[in-house]
Design a protein around this motif. Structure first.
Motif, short mmCIF file in Angstrom:
data_model
loop_
_atom_site.label_atom_id
_atom_site.label_comp_id
_atom_site.label_asym_id
_atom_site.label_seq_id
_atom_site.Cartn_x
_atom_site.Cartn_y
_atom_site.Cartn_z
N PRO A 62 -32.63 5.05 -7.63
CA PRO A 62 -31.51 5.21 -8.39
C PRO A 62 -30.38 5.95 -8.95
O PRO A 62 -31.20 6.50 -10.08
N PRO A 63 -29.01 5.77 -8.41
CA PRO A 63 -28.22 7.12 -9.85
C PRO A 63 -28.40 5.93 -11.30
O PRO A 63 -27.66 4.79 -10.65
N SER A 64 -28.27 7.17 -11.78
CA SER A 64 -27.97 6.01 -13.63
C SER A 64 -26.67 5.24 -13.33
O SER A 64 -26.92 4.23 -14.60
N VAL A 65 -25.87 5.47 -12.56
CA VAL A 65 -24.81 4.72 -12.75
C VAL A 65 -24.73 3.07 -12.34
O VAL A 65 -24.22 2.29 -13.48
N LEU A 66 -25.79 2.90 -11.96
CA LEU A 66 -26.58 1.60 -11.14
C LEU A 66 -26.93 0.74 -12.58
O LEU A 66 -26.51 -0.67 -12.58
N ARG A 67 -27.19 1.44 -13.38
CA ARG A 67 -27.96 0.59 -14.90
C ARG A 67 -26.60 -0.34 -14.92
O ARG A 67 -26.79 -1.47 -15.46
N HIS A 68 -25.21 0.07 -15.04
CA HIS A 68 -24.49 -0.37 -15.90
C HIS A 68 -23.78 -1.10 -14.55
O HIS A 68 -23.03 -2.46 -15.28
N VAL A 69 -23.62 -1.20 -13.49
CA VAL A 69 -23.11 -1.93 -12.11
C VAL A 69 -23.87 -3.26 -12.44
O VAL A 69 -24.07 -4.12 -12.30
N ASN A 70 -25.80 -2.97 -12.62
CA ASN A 70 -26.96 -3.88 -12.97
C ASN A 70 -26.69 -5.17 -14.23
O ASN A 70 -26.10 -5.88 -13.86
N ASN A 71 -25.78 -4.36 -15.02
CA ASN A 71 -26.28 -4.94 -16.44
C ASN A 71 -24.38 -5.62 -16.12
O ASN A 71 -24.52 -6.61 -16.94
N LEU A 72 -23.61 -5.20 -15.62
CA LEU A 72 -22.03 -5.81 -15.05
C LEU A 72 -22.55 -7.35 -14.19
O LEU A 72 -22.16 -8.65 -14.54
N LEU A 73 -23.67 -7.00 -13.27
CA LEU A 73 -23.78 -8.40 -12.30
C LEU A 73 -24.61 -9.26 -12.88
O LEU A 73 -25.15 -10.68 -12.76
#
Length: 181
Positions: A62-73
């Motif tokens: 997973p690209p690291s940017v998805l960590r931020h998407v995950n946290n928002l979700l």
């Protein structure tokens, strides 16, 4: 991965029992609720033990940017999950807030975990939640809540943020920092 799969199967079976076998579930009555609760606690323990013991088998990175998407979700998931209990405005528009919140939670975890055990765990829970929604929709008409207010939404948001903070603390305690680093 045996414990993980057994835990997932037990979770699905305990939750689906009421939907796929309503007659036998009704016959065991209120004592059956206690049995189901014990099975669900056991399923969670099996899933946790199984997931932690599973070998890391990468499927994708997973690209690291998805960590931020995950946290928002996660904020959205905890909020939506809580809306059902607080009778906010969203609860009059969303039939299954808890299952929808659970679906968002599982999908978000799939975004940031690219190993096979995570795919089995979170993918399995996502499929279960969607199947549960479909079964409920097919079997019962929806009675929209009549008494709702923005206050319920605000309470759900505050409680959701508190629960997300607790969940993040548990993740950090287990050695997985959901915020990076």
């Amino acid at each position: 991965m045996t414990y993980l799969i057994l835990g997932l199967a037990l979770w699905v079976g305990a939750h689906m029992f009421k939907r796929v076998a309503p007659g036998p579930r009704a016959r065991i009555g209120d004592p059956g609720k206690g049995l189901i609760a014990v099975l669900l606690v056991g399923s969670v323990i099996l899933m946790i033990v199984g997931y932690r013991a599973a070998p890391y088998i990468p499927v994708w990175e997973p690209p690291s940017v998805l960590r931020h998407v995950n946290n928002l979700l996660m904020v959205v998931a905890f909020y939506v999950y809580g809306v059902g209990a607080t009778k906010g405005l969203l609860s009059a528009r969303l039939r299954h807030p808890q299952l929808t919140g659970f679906t968002i939670w599982a999908g978000a975890h799939l975004l940031v975990n690219g190993d096979l055990a995570a795919m089995i765990l979170f993918g399995g829970l996502l499929v279960w939640a969607l199947a549960e929604i479909a079964l409920i929709n097919r079997s019962q008409p929806w009675q929209r809540p009549e008494v709702v207010s923005i206050k319920g939404d605000l309470v759900a948001l505050i409680v959701g943020l508190i629960l997300m903070s607790i969940a993040a603390g548990v993740h950090i305690w287990l050695g997985v920092n959901p915020f990076g680093g």
